[in-house]
Structures are given as C-alpha cells and as structure tokens.
Scaffold this active site. Structure first.
Site, PDB file in Angstrom:
ATOM      1  N   SER A  15       0.837  -1.205   0.000  1.00 21.06           N
ATOM      2  CA  SER A  15       0.000   0.000   0.000  1.00 21.06           C
ATOM      3  C   SER A  15       0.870   1.253   0.000  1.00 21.06           C
ATOM      4  O   SER A  15       2.091   1.177   0.100  1.00 21.06           O
ATOM      5  CB  SER A  15      -0.930  -0.006   1.220  1.00 21.06           C
ATOM      6  OG  SER A  15      -0.172  -0.032   2.414  1.00 21.06           O
ATOM      7  N   ILE A 149      -8.262  -9.654   1.689  1.00 20.59           N
ATOM      8  CA  ILE A 149      -9.584 -10.287   1.764  1.00 20.59           C
ATOM      9  C   ILE A 149     -10.688  -9.236   1.659  1.00 20.59           C
ATOM     10  O   ILE A 149     -11.691  -9.420   0.973  1.00 20.59           O
ATOM     11  CB  ILE A 149      -9.726 -11.088   3.080  1.00 20.59           C
ATOM     12  CG1 ILE A 149      -8.786 -12.296   3.058  1.00 20.59           C
ATOM     13  CG2 ILE A 149     -11.166 -11.537   3.307  1.00 20.59           C
ATOM     14  CD1 ILE A 149      -8.714 -13.048   4.365  1.00 20.59           C
ATOM     15  N   THR A 189      11.489  -7.031 -11.393  1.00 18.60           N
ATOM     16  CA  THR A 189      10.119  -7.034 -11.918  1.00 18.60           C
ATOM     17  C   THR A 189       9.252  -8.145 -11.329  1.00 18.60           C
ATOM     18  O   THR A 189       8.051  -8.172 -11.565  1.00 18.60           O
ATOM     19  CB  THR A 189      10.131  -7.196 -13.451  1.00 18.60           C
ATOM     20  OG1 THR A 189      10.683  -8.481 -13.780  1.00 18.60           O
ATOM     21  CG2 THR A 189      10.958  -6.106 -14.108  1.00 18.60           C
ATOM     22  N   CYS A 381      -9.154  26.232  13.223  1.00 18.43           N
ATOM     23  CA  CYS A 381     -10.047  25.356  13.988  1.00 18.43           C
ATOM     24  C   CYS A 381      -9.688  25.404  15.478  1.00 18.43           C
ATOM     25  O   CYS A 381      -9.917  26.412  16.127  1.00 18.43           O
ATOM     26  CB  CYS A 381     -10.015  23.939  13.425  1.00 18.43           C
ATOM     27  SG  CYS A 381     -11.396  22.919  13.990  1.00 18.43           S
ATOM     28  N   GLN A 385      -9.726  28.467  18.566  1.00 15.34           N
ATOM     29  CA  GLN A 385     -10.278  28.311  19.914  1.00 15.34           C
ATOM     30  C   GLN A 385      -9.217  28.578  20.978  1.00 15.34           C
ATOM     31  O   GLN A 385      -9.479  29.240  21.987  1.00 15.34           O
ATOM     32  CB  GLN A 385     -10.853  26.898  20.061  1.00 15.34           C
ATOM     33  CG  GLN A 385     -12.044  26.641  19.144  1.00 15.34           C
ATOM     34  CD  GLN A 385     -12.506  25.193  19.170  1.00 15.34           C
ATOM     35  OE1 GLN A 385     -11.997  24.385  19.945  1.00 15.34           O
ATOM     36  NE2 GLN A 385     -13.467  24.856  18.322  1.00 15.34           N
ATOM     37  N   GLU A 405     -14.170  21.433  26.250  1.00 17.94           N
ATOM     38  CA  GLU A 405     -13.679  20.152  25.728  1.00 17.94           C
ATOM     39  C   GLU A 405     -12.610  19.576  26.653  1.00 17.94           C
ATOM     40  O   GLU A 405     -12.497  18.363  26.815  1.00 17.94           O
ATOM     41  CB  GLU A 405     -13.103  20.343  24.318  1.00 17.94           C
ATOM     42  CG  GLU A 405     -12.548  19.058  23.708  1.00 17.94           C
ATOM     43  CD  GLU A 405     -11.953  19.246  22.318  1.00 17.94           C
ATOM     44  OE1 GLU A 405     -11.517  18.240  21.742  1.00 17.94           O
ATOM     45  OE2 GLU A 405     -11.914  20.401  21.817  1.00 17.94           O
ATOM     46  N   HIS A 516     -11.727  25.421   8.005  1.00 18.30           N
ATOM     47  CA  HIS A 516     -10.480  24.847   7.474  1.00 18.30           C
ATOM     48  C   HIS A 516     -10.236  25.378   6.059  1.00 18.30           C
ATOM     49  O   HIS A 516     -10.698  24.779   5.086  1.00 18.30           O
ATOM     50  CB  HIS A 516     -10.571  23.318   7.439  1.00 18.30           C
ATOM     51  CG  HIS A 516     -10.481  22.674   8.777  1.00 18.30           C
ATOM     52  ND1 HIS A 516      -9.297  22.231   9.317  1.00 18.30           N
ATOM     53  CD2 HIS A 516     -11.441  22.399   9.709  1.00 18.30           C
ATOM     54  CE1 HIS A 516      -9.520  21.703  10.509  1.00 18.30           C
ATOM     55  NE2 HIS A 516     -10.811  21.804  10.778  1.00 18.30           N
ATOM     56  N   GLU A 518      -7.731  25.184   4.231  1.00 17.89           N
ATOM     57  CA  GLU A 518      -6.910  24.283   3.413  1.00 17.89           C
ATOM     58  C   GLU A 518      -7.747  23.337   2.557  1.00 17.89           C
ATOM     59  O   GLU A 518      -7.289  22.862   1.510  1.00 17.89           O
ATOM     60  CB  GLU A 518      -5.959  23.475   4.303  1.00 17.89           C
ATOM     61  CG  GLU A 518      -6.593  22.434   5.203  1.00 17.89           C
ATOM     62  CD  GLU A 518      -7.010  22.943   6.568  1.00 17.89           C
ATOM     63  OE1 GLU A 518      -7.131  22.127   7.498  1.00 17.89           O
ATOM     64  OE2 GLU A 518      -7.230  24.165   6.704  1.00 17.89           O
TER      65      GLU A 518
END
Length: 543
Positions: A15, A149, A189, A381, A385, A405, A516, A518
C-alpha cells in the site's frame, strides 16, 4: 443517455504507492483534454467513514462541501481536478454493508437471503454508477492491495461492471512496485509479475501497468514487464519518485499515457493544455524566494495528518514564487521548551487543528509568543479556539479560561459545546456530550459573513461573505465577545451568530479561523487565507 466510461485503478505489492496521485494525474490530463471527469475512492475497510479514525491510523480526514468525512485521497482529487466532490465520491465496506442491512430491514429484498453476490457487489456497482452519472469518464480507485480479503467484493464489482458496459467503455490500470535492490544494483520485476498474476486469478486482466520506482526503467525492462504481464508495450508507464506530486501529470504526459487510454476507450485524439500547470510546477520546484514558518501541531510525527494544509502551503508558495520551509514543532514537547529558542528563526507561526487535551498548552504557548512578538500568526479550527483561551488568560486575566472540551467544570469556558446548529441542509442538529462521535460534528461548507475593512476582508479581496468548510464540535462562546473586542481581539467573521474568525487590530497579521481554509485550496486557485498568511510571513522576513 451517453454511456460513462470507467477507468479502474488497483494497486499491488504494497500500500501507499500513490494510487490516488496516479488516478488524480490521469484525471487532470483527461479534464484538460476537454472531457468531463470525476473520481471515486472505494475503501475496503469496515469503518463507515474515516471520521472517528486516529490520524496516526489513517492520516487526514478530508471534508467535502456537503459535509462528508472522507479519505485523504479525495483531497488530492479535488486539488488536481480543481473541482469540489461530494459524499458520492467515497464509500467504504462499512457504508455498503450498512446500506444493504438497512434495505433488508425495510424488506426491500422481499425475504431473500442476503449474500455478498449479488447484494453487496450489486450495491458497490450501483454506487460506482451513481458517481459516474453525467460524466464522460469516471476514474475508480480501489483502496488497499490486490490479495486483501476485504477488497474481494470491490474487485468482483469492477470485473462484473466492465463486462456489463463493454470493452470500449472500461479499462483496468494496475499500479505496482518495481523495487531497486541496492546489493544487486538493479530493478526487479518479479513483484509486479506476481501482483498481476494475483489480479488475473480474480478474473481481472490489466490493460495498463504503472510502475512505481526509485529509478527510471529502461526500454528492455518495460518490454519485459509488457510481455510477462500481457499488456501492450506502450501500456507500461513508469512513475519515478518526483520532487513534487504535481510533476506526475507532466511525467505521464511525456510518456504519452493518453494514447493507449484513448485507443482502449475509443476516445478522440487527446491533447491536454497543461501550460498553466507546467508554469506553476516550475515555481513549486525552483522558486525565487524562501521563507520559514513554524507548523505547530500534535500529529507532527505523521505528516499525512495535515496533508491538505501542507499542500495548501505549497499552493501559496507557488502563487508567491516562494519556497515555504516548514519547521515542525510538536506542541506537546513545546510545553517544556523555551518559545524564544524554538521560534527564533521563523517568520510566521501556524497553529493547526486537532482533538483532545494532549499538546494544548504548547499551542497556547506558541500563540502567546506570536501575539506578544508580533510574528505573523494563523490559527485554524482548534488554533482559533486556543487563541481565544490564550487571550482570555493573558489579556483579560481570566486565569482559569479554557475550552469545555478540556475542562467541563471551568468557570470561564470561552469555548463551549454548541448544542444546537443548522446543518448544510438547513436542518436543526442537536448535540450533547453523550452524542455518538461519528458524523455528528458541524461538517461541510457554511457561509461566513465578513466584517468590512477587517484583515479577513483584506485577504478575501473585500468580499462580504465566503463559504468555507468545517469539522468541529466546539464553538467560541459569544458571552465573552464584548470583553474580547474591548481589548482588541475583533470578531471579523460570523455565521448565523457563531464566531467564525477573530483577529488582533494592533498586530501586523494575527488571524484565527474556525473553518479549514486548506480544504478548498488548489494548485491553480490558492485559498486566500493561506496565501495571506504566507505573504505576511514574507513581508516579516523582508523587514
């Protein structure tokens, strides 16, 4: 109705080879050839979406205009295509199974036994078709690696869909690794051959192979891959490590990647206009100027967590013909370091978003240093704050000021949990501290009204309002607004009573935004907030 043509992109060997970049690069070339193109990412993991996954586990969560929490590859797609995508452009195994089970509960399958074939595979095919509606070409990237799988139903779906639409309406591109073995001094290869063999066992034969490699492949090696994997010689494309991901479309174009694609899909002669892209890429690779900014975050060990933000900074650099060097600052470690020593060589301080208390005090420390030393500052963000928390503690002298928070019992919660808001569909949403985390934040694009003659208005070229994307659960507490503004911290952006942006009126550039910026930045259309911040850092450096 015209038949949409499909390009299916799979990956082999391992990956993180860059299927998303390859898919986005091909999409860019096709779009610049005059075709209507879109891209879909199908992720085989069982999470419904990546919204509750750790950034260390999955990298950034990218948010679309309609509030979908998606894979970071959708960010690449938008940045390359210069188009906004939606929740139709990303789905997971979890989402597919959720949909099928809900249909079964409603009785839509008329009592039949629910199976992977045809029901799960059929749902995947339906979602692919929906994403391709009204497009000339839909590129479908299948996440993961051939042999996983979890990916089998997706591979079966694209195998069946190709048969359904006909050979001139679909093609398979397989991205694989050609490793360079230093001890032998040569490229190998065999992993590619094995990966293609695995794909064939599933019933899919690739029409094109893109080879990721550290070094260029010579003609003999490409011919060997073509013969052993059963593709035409002009369908073996190399994708060598590049200085910038934005070079990849140009590198593909040099290898004439569009000719075999046009032949397989029965398209007209494709000649993309990449002049503007080419000139921007040259400024990304070899800019005239340089500036250094501090990037303060808690996930700095995994840069993928801030992918859209680092790419937006590259876009701003290209627009300003400047290389932006990032000094990564771990906010947790900063708590025990001297700010003056850490920030002595930077011309701007960026405090990025994040969740949870870890590293918060370090971010507050960085904000205080930027404010007191008049260094250009941008907070995004959580960065906004914490700019409020820092100002409340050190200017308003509310020593226990905090976000609820992090401290539910604090006496001065300058940031609090908003329990009611209107979502992007205009529907009222109600939240509590016990609401499930998945998909329950303020998500997607919301209108922000801009205060006239403010710094925010200046960076947005005097626009009265803008739409930017959000991903947050907590909001600035309006109870403290009067005190903030009395002491010079001005609210310059609002959305239906919610505070969207604040700035200091006695500072060269101190801007903090709840949204955001971006997420809407593109190579060819940089976001004004990011660009304004980098421009301020350049001015600071010059002066």
């Amino acid at each position: 109705m015209k038949q949409t043509k499909y390009i299916f992109v799979t990956g082999g060997v391992l990956s993180s080879l860059g299927k998303g970049i390859a898919a986005a690069s091909i999409a860019t070339l096709l779009k610049n050839s005059g075709l209507k193109v879109s891209i879909l990412k199908a992720d085989p993991y069982i999470n419904v979406d990546p919204g509750t996954m750790s950034p260390f586990e999955h990298g950034e969560v990218f948010v679309t205009d309609d509030g979908a929490e998606t894979d970071l590859d959708l960010g690449h797609y938008e940045r390359f295509l210069d188009e906004s995508l939606s929740q139709d452009n990303n789905f997971t195994t979890g989402r597919v199974y959720q949909s099928v089970i809900e249909k079964e509960r409603r009785g839509e399958y008329l009592g039949k036994t629910i199976q992977v074939i045809p029901h799960i595979v059929g749902e995947i095919k339906d979602r692919i078709k929906k994403a391709g509606e009204g497009k000339d070409i839909l590129i479908v990237e299948i996440g993961g690696t051939v042999g996983d799988i979890e990916g089998l139903p997706f591979l079966e779906a694209i195998r069946a869909l190709r048969l359904e639409v006909g050979k001139n309406n679909a093609m398979n591109i397989h991205l694989t690794l050609v490793p360079f073995i230093k001890a032998a001094g040569e490229l190998k290869t065999k992993p590619t051959q094995h990966s293609v063999g695995e794909l064939r066992r599933i019933g899919i034969s690739p029409d094109m192979i893109i080879c990721r490699s550290e070094k260029a492949l010579d003609r003999d090696l490409k011919d060997k891959i073509a013969i052993s994997c059963g593709v035409e010689k002009n369908c073996v494309i190399e994708s060598v490590d590049a200085a910038s991901i934005y070079q990849i479309p140009l590198n593909f174009l040099k290898q004439d990647i569009l000719s075999p694609i046009a032949e397989i899909l029965d398209l007209k002669n494709l000649k993309p206009n990449m002049e503007n892209w080419d000139s921007l890429v040259k400024r990304v690779i070899a800019p005239s100027n340089e500036v250094k900014i501090a990037f303060v975050g808690k996930y700095v060990d995994l840069k993928e967590s801030y992918k859209s933000l680092t790419e937006a900074i590259i876009h701003a650099g290209a627009a300003l013909d400047t290389k932006v060097e990032l000094k990564w600052v771990d906010s947790e470690k900063l708590e025990n370091m001297e700010s003056a020593e850490v920030f002595k060589d930077v011309s701007g301080i960026l405090v990025a978003g994040g969740f949870g208390y870890r590293g918060v005090e370090g971010k507050i420390k960085a904000i205080q240093y930027a404010r007191e030393n008049k260094i250009p500052f941008l907070g995004i963000c959580l960065g906004m704050q914490l700019a409020l928390v820092e100002f409340a503690r050190n200017v308003l002298k509310l020593k226990d000021a905090n976000s609820s928070e992090f401290d539910e019992k604090c006496q001065n919660p300058v940031v609090y949990l908003i329990d009611e808001f209107m979502d992007t569909n205009g529907e009222k949403q109600i939240r509590t501290a016990k609401t499930p985390l998945g998909g329950t934040m303020r998500l997607g694009a919301y209108k922000c009204d801009i205060k006239e003659k403010s710094l925010l208005a200046k960076v947005y070229n005097e626009a009265k309002s803008v739409k930017e994307r959000h991903r947050h659960r907590y909001e600035a507490n309006p109870k403290y607004r009067v005190d903030f503004e009395k002491h010079g911290l001005i609210v310059s952006g609002e959305s239906k009573g919610l505070i969207e942006a604040v700035e200091l009126n006695c500072h060269p550039f101190f801007l903090a935004v709840q949204f955001h910026p971006e997420f809407t930045s593109r190579l060819e259309h940089v976001n004004p907030v990011i660009c304004g911040f980098i421009k301020a850092a350049i001015n600071y450096e010059d002066n």
